[in-house]
Design a protein around this motif. Structure first.
Motif, short mmCIF file in Angstrom:
data_model
loop_
_atom_site.label_atom_id
_atom_site.label_comp_id
_atom_site.label_asym_id
_atom_site.label_seq_id
_atom_site.Cartn_x
_atom_site.Cartn_y
_atom_site.Cartn_z
N ASN A 3 7.53 1.33 6.58
CA ASN A 3 7.26 1.07 6.22
C ASN A 3 5.38 1.63 6.21
N ILE A 4 4.41 2.28 5.29
CA ILE A 4 2.78 2.41 5.05
C ILE A 4 2.17 1.25 4.69
N GLN A 5 1.02 1.01 4.89
CA GLN A 5 0.13 0.68 4.09
C GLN A 5 -1.09 1.19 3.22
N ILE A 6 -0.48 1.63 2.12
CA ILE A 6 -1.05 2.36 0.80
C ILE A 6 -2.51 0.78 0.05
N PRO A 8 -3.61 0.20 -2.67
CA PRO A 8 -2.60 -0.80 -4.13
C PRO A 8 -3.25 0.31 -5.39
N THR A 9 -4.34 0.81 -5.45
CA THR A 9 -5.55 0.97 -6.32
C THR A 9 -4.92 3.10 -6.34
N LEU A 10 -4.70 3.55 -5.19
CA LEU A 10 -4.54 4.85 -4.58
C LEU A 10 -3.10 4.51 -4.80
N TYR A 11 -2.63 3.96 -4.41
CA TYR A 11 -0.83 4.24 -4.55
C TYR A 11 -0.69 4.29 -5.94
N ARG A 12 -0.95 3.53 -6.88
CA ARG A 12 -0.42 3.48 -8.86
C ARG A 12 -1.37 5.13 -9.23
N GLU A 13 -2.54 5.16 -8.91
CA GLU A 13 -2.98 6.87 -8.86
C GLU A 13 -2.09 7.38 -9.06
N ALA A 14 -1.57 7.38 -7.51
CA ALA A 14 -0.56 8.31 -7.51
C ALA A 14 0.61 8.36 -7.95
N GLU A 15 1.31 7.31 -8.02
CA GLU A 15 2.53 7.06 -8.50
C GLU A 15 2.11 8.17 -10.53
N ALA A 16 1.26 7.54 -11.23
CA ALA A 16 1.02 7.53 -12.33
C ALA A 16 0.90 9.63 -12.75
N VAL A 17 0.13 10.20 -11.59
CA VAL A 17 0.74 11.67 -10.80
C VAL A 17 1.81 11.98 -11.27
N PHE A 18 2.85 11.97 -9.95
CA PHE A 18 3.48 11.80 -9.54
C PHE A 18 4.60 11.54 -10.67
N ALA A 19 4.75 10.15 -12.05
CA ALA A 19 5.02 10.16 -12.90
C ALA A 19 4.98 11.17 -13.94
N GLN A 20 4.41 11.32 -14.45
CA GLN A 20 3.84 12.80 -15.81
C GLN A 20 4.61 13.84 -14.29
#
Length: 110
Positions: A3-6, A8-20
């Motif tokens: 488990n790593i700490q990231i 939350p805003t960066l995680y959501r932004e990256a998740e949105a890019v990867f989802a695309q």
């Protein structure tokens, strides 16, 4: 499993890019880590930005003709593989990375 700490805003932004890209976060992180191990460092250059350069706006400064395509096989080329979603492409890249790593390890053992 780790488990790593990231942030939350960066995680959501990256998740949105990867989802695309059709890429789940776990595969994206695994791909990054495998490339870092394979290359023996970060899989991209880390440099300070040139403060004298103006930021590039791709939609304003690039057109389709500016994108190199000579290494991209044509759709009717039998060598061209088709992937149903981006995750399949990255899974194939992970397999290829493992194969190259195994070949390198075999060569080092000789």
């Amino acid at each position: 499993m780790q488990n790593i700490q990231i942030d939350p805003t960066l995680y959501r932004e990256a998740e949105a890019v990867f989802a695309q890209l059709g890429l789940p976060m776990d595969i994206a992180v695994t791909l990054f880590l495998r490339q870092a191990v394979l290359r023996g460092g970060l899989p991209f250059p880390v440099i300070l930005p040139d403060k004298s350069a103006s930021p590039v706006q791709p939609e304003e400064n690039l057109s389709q003709k500016d994108i190199p395509t000579e290494d991209i096989p044509a759709e009717d080329d039998p060598a061209a593989e088709s992937f149903g979603w981006m995750g399949q492409l990255f899974e194939e890249l992970l397999k290829e990375t493992e194969s190259v790593k195994a070949e390198c390890e075999q060569e080092n053992e000789k």
